[in-house]
Design a protein around this motif. Structure first.
Motif, PDB file in Angstrom:
ATOM      1  N   TYR A 250       0.900  -1.302  -0.118  1.00 38.68           N
ATOM      2  CA  TYR A 250       0.167  -0.145   0.112  1.00 38.68           C
ATOM      3  C   TYR A 250       1.004   1.212  -0.057  1.00 38.68           C
ATOM      4  O   TYR A 250       1.895   1.336   0.786  1.00 38.68           O
TER       5      TYR A 250
ATOM      6  N   TYR B 225       0.749   5.771  -0.011  1.00 40.46           N
ATOM      7  CA  TYR B 225       0.039   6.869  -0.163  1.00 40.46           C
ATOM      8  C   TYR B 225       1.134   7.927  -0.506  1.00 40.46           C
ATOM      9  O   TYR B 225       2.015   8.140   0.430  1.00 40.46           O
TER      10      TYR B 225
ATOM     11  N   ARG C 274      -2.847   9.256  -5.364  1.00 40.99           N
ATOM     12  CA  ARG C 274      -2.906   9.317  -3.627  1.00 40.99           C
ATOM     13  C   ARG C 274      -2.721   7.998  -3.407  1.00 40.99           C
ATOM     14  O   ARG C 274      -1.882   8.027  -2.287  1.00 40.99           O
ATOM     15  N   HIS C 275      -3.568   7.116  -3.785  1.00 38.33           N
ATOM     16  CA  HIS C 275      -3.548   5.855  -3.006  1.00 38.33           C
ATOM     17  C   HIS C 275      -3.229   4.649  -4.140  1.00 38.33           C
ATOM     18  O   HIS C 275      -3.779   4.512  -5.144  1.00 38.33           O
TER      19      HIS C 275
ATOM     20  N   SER D  94      -6.102   4.892  -7.200  1.00 40.90           N
ATOM     21  CA  SER D  94      -7.064   5.885  -7.009  1.00 40.90           C
ATOM     22  C   SER D  94      -7.028   6.926  -8.082  1.00 40.90           C
ATOM     23  O   SER D  94      -5.929   6.696  -8.854  1.00 40.90           O
TER      24      SER D  94
ATOM     25  N   SER E 115     -11.332   5.812  -9.803  1.00 44.40           N
ATOM     26  CA  SER E 115     -10.038   4.841  -9.789  1.00 44.40           C
ATOM     27  C   SER E 115      -9.920   3.867 -10.586  1.00 44.40           C
ATOM     28  O   SER E 115     -11.056   3.519 -11.533  1.00 44.40           O
TER      29      SER E 115
END
Length: 361
Positions: A169, A171, A208-209, A233, A259
């Motif tokens: 993950y 960010y 962002r993600h 995203s 997304s």
């Protein structure tokens, strides 16, 4: 040059890089301030065990990128819409990264990291006087900058006893003064940015993600398969209106696309037939046939497109992607109507499945 040291668990890598770049002798001395440009880039990396199960790492470095040749030599005869600049400086990136690894058990470990990047010397264009020309010519200069920062997590189980996985993950932010070195060129259309921004804004690759998951399963020498799921995203985009004359600087990359996600797999089955080792395999991409938007406004648009931004305006007015161009008013509201073209370039590639048979001699 670099060297490697170890001392009581501390691992240190340190080095320095020297770059030398010349624009060449074919450029007159009157047009060149420094014919040869140099840069010294330090790099340092460190890893240190905090506990028996934890390791901290740190990296710092300078990175040097020579401008692409067209930005230096383009338009020397005045035939291009933008003129190269023989005095361009290299793009420089200063990067910091800090990470921690934790060993949960002999098969499972977790990693966390944060990063910062500052990029200087990005290109843009400004009008400049050129000897022999009656008017100013758009010329490439080092006028933009960018910064990236974020954090990353990962959890990994090493492949053992026919099973393994990895989860990731991230960010992050990617901001800067501009995403395109040619954003201010007149031929890009009157809806383009004609004013240099005075504050940082999201860049077009600012996602962002992000998340990815990989699952691996196998019975060695019999079969093996893996699945990869990816999610991201939406990327930013700049909204436009049908009748606008100038682009509002405050709206640059102010909205987000939906997304994106995809699921892929690969499988193999090994067997023996006719005295030969055979492998039957299957590969599939975008297995769920997701229709995410990857390019809202392609560079090539159909005849009838308005102001080079018809796909974008169509999306803003109808909330439908795929592109369209204007036709005669059909519903009597006094405005031209949209004719959709369903351009596949706008969307991510659809489901694809391949199967094959391999023979090992």
């Amino acid at each position: 040059m670099q060297d490697h040291w170890k001392y009581q668990g501390l691992v240190l890598n340190a080095g320095v890089r020297y770059d030398n770049f010349s624009v060449g002798k074919q450029i007159p001395s009157s047009e060149v301030a420094d014919r040869v440009k140099t840069q010294i880039s330090p790099r340092i990396g460190m890893a240190y065990p905090i506990t028996e199960r934890d390791v901290m790492s740190f990296h710092y470095g300078h990175f040097f990128q020579v401008p692409e040749r067209q930005f230096i030599y383009e338009g020397r005869l005045g035939t291009a819409t933008a003129r190269g600049n023989t005095n361009l400086e290299p793009q420089t990136t200063i990067s910091y990264q800090l990470g921690v690894q934790h060993l949960v058990n002999e098969d499972l470990f977790f990693q966390f990291g944060v990063y910062f990047k500052d990029v200087f010397g990005l290109l843009t264009t400004v009008p400049r006087e050129v000897p022999g020309f009656a008017t100013t010519v758009q010329t490439y200069v080092n006028g933009d900058y960018a910064s990236e920062r974020g954090l990353e997590f990962s959890l990994t189980r090493r492949f053992k006893r026919g099973f393994g996985f990895e989860l990731n993950y991230g960010y992050g932010y990617a901001n800067g003064t501009a995403s395109d070195p040619e954003r201010a060129l007149p031929e890009r259309g009157n809806l383009r940015d004609q004013f240099k921004p005075n504050t940082e804004q999201p860049l077009r690759w600012d996602q962002r993600h992000t998340f990815s998951a990989t699952l691996s399963l196998a019975d060695e020498n019999v079969w093996r398969t893996s699945f990869v799921y990816q999610f991201g995203s939406g990327f930013p985009y700049t909204p436009h209106e049908r009748d606008e004359r100038r682009q509002n600087p405050e709206l640059v990359y102010s909205k987000r696309l939906p997304s994106l996600s995809s699921l892929s797999m690969q499988g193999e089955r090994m067997f023996t037939a006719w005295g030969q080792n055979l492998t039957l395999y299957v590969q599939a991409t975008n297995l769920l046939d997701a229709q995410g938007i990857t390019n809202l406004q392609p560079d090539l648009t159909p005849l009838g497109a308005i102001n080079g931004e018809s796909y974008n305006i169509y999306y803003e007015e109808t909330h439908r992607a795929g592109g369209a161009f204007l036709t005669q008013d059909q519903n009597g509201d006094g405005r031209e109507d949209w004719y959709p073209v369903h351009d596949p370039v706008v969307f991510q590639a659809g489901r694809s499945i391949r199967a094959g048979l391999g023979v090992e001699f």
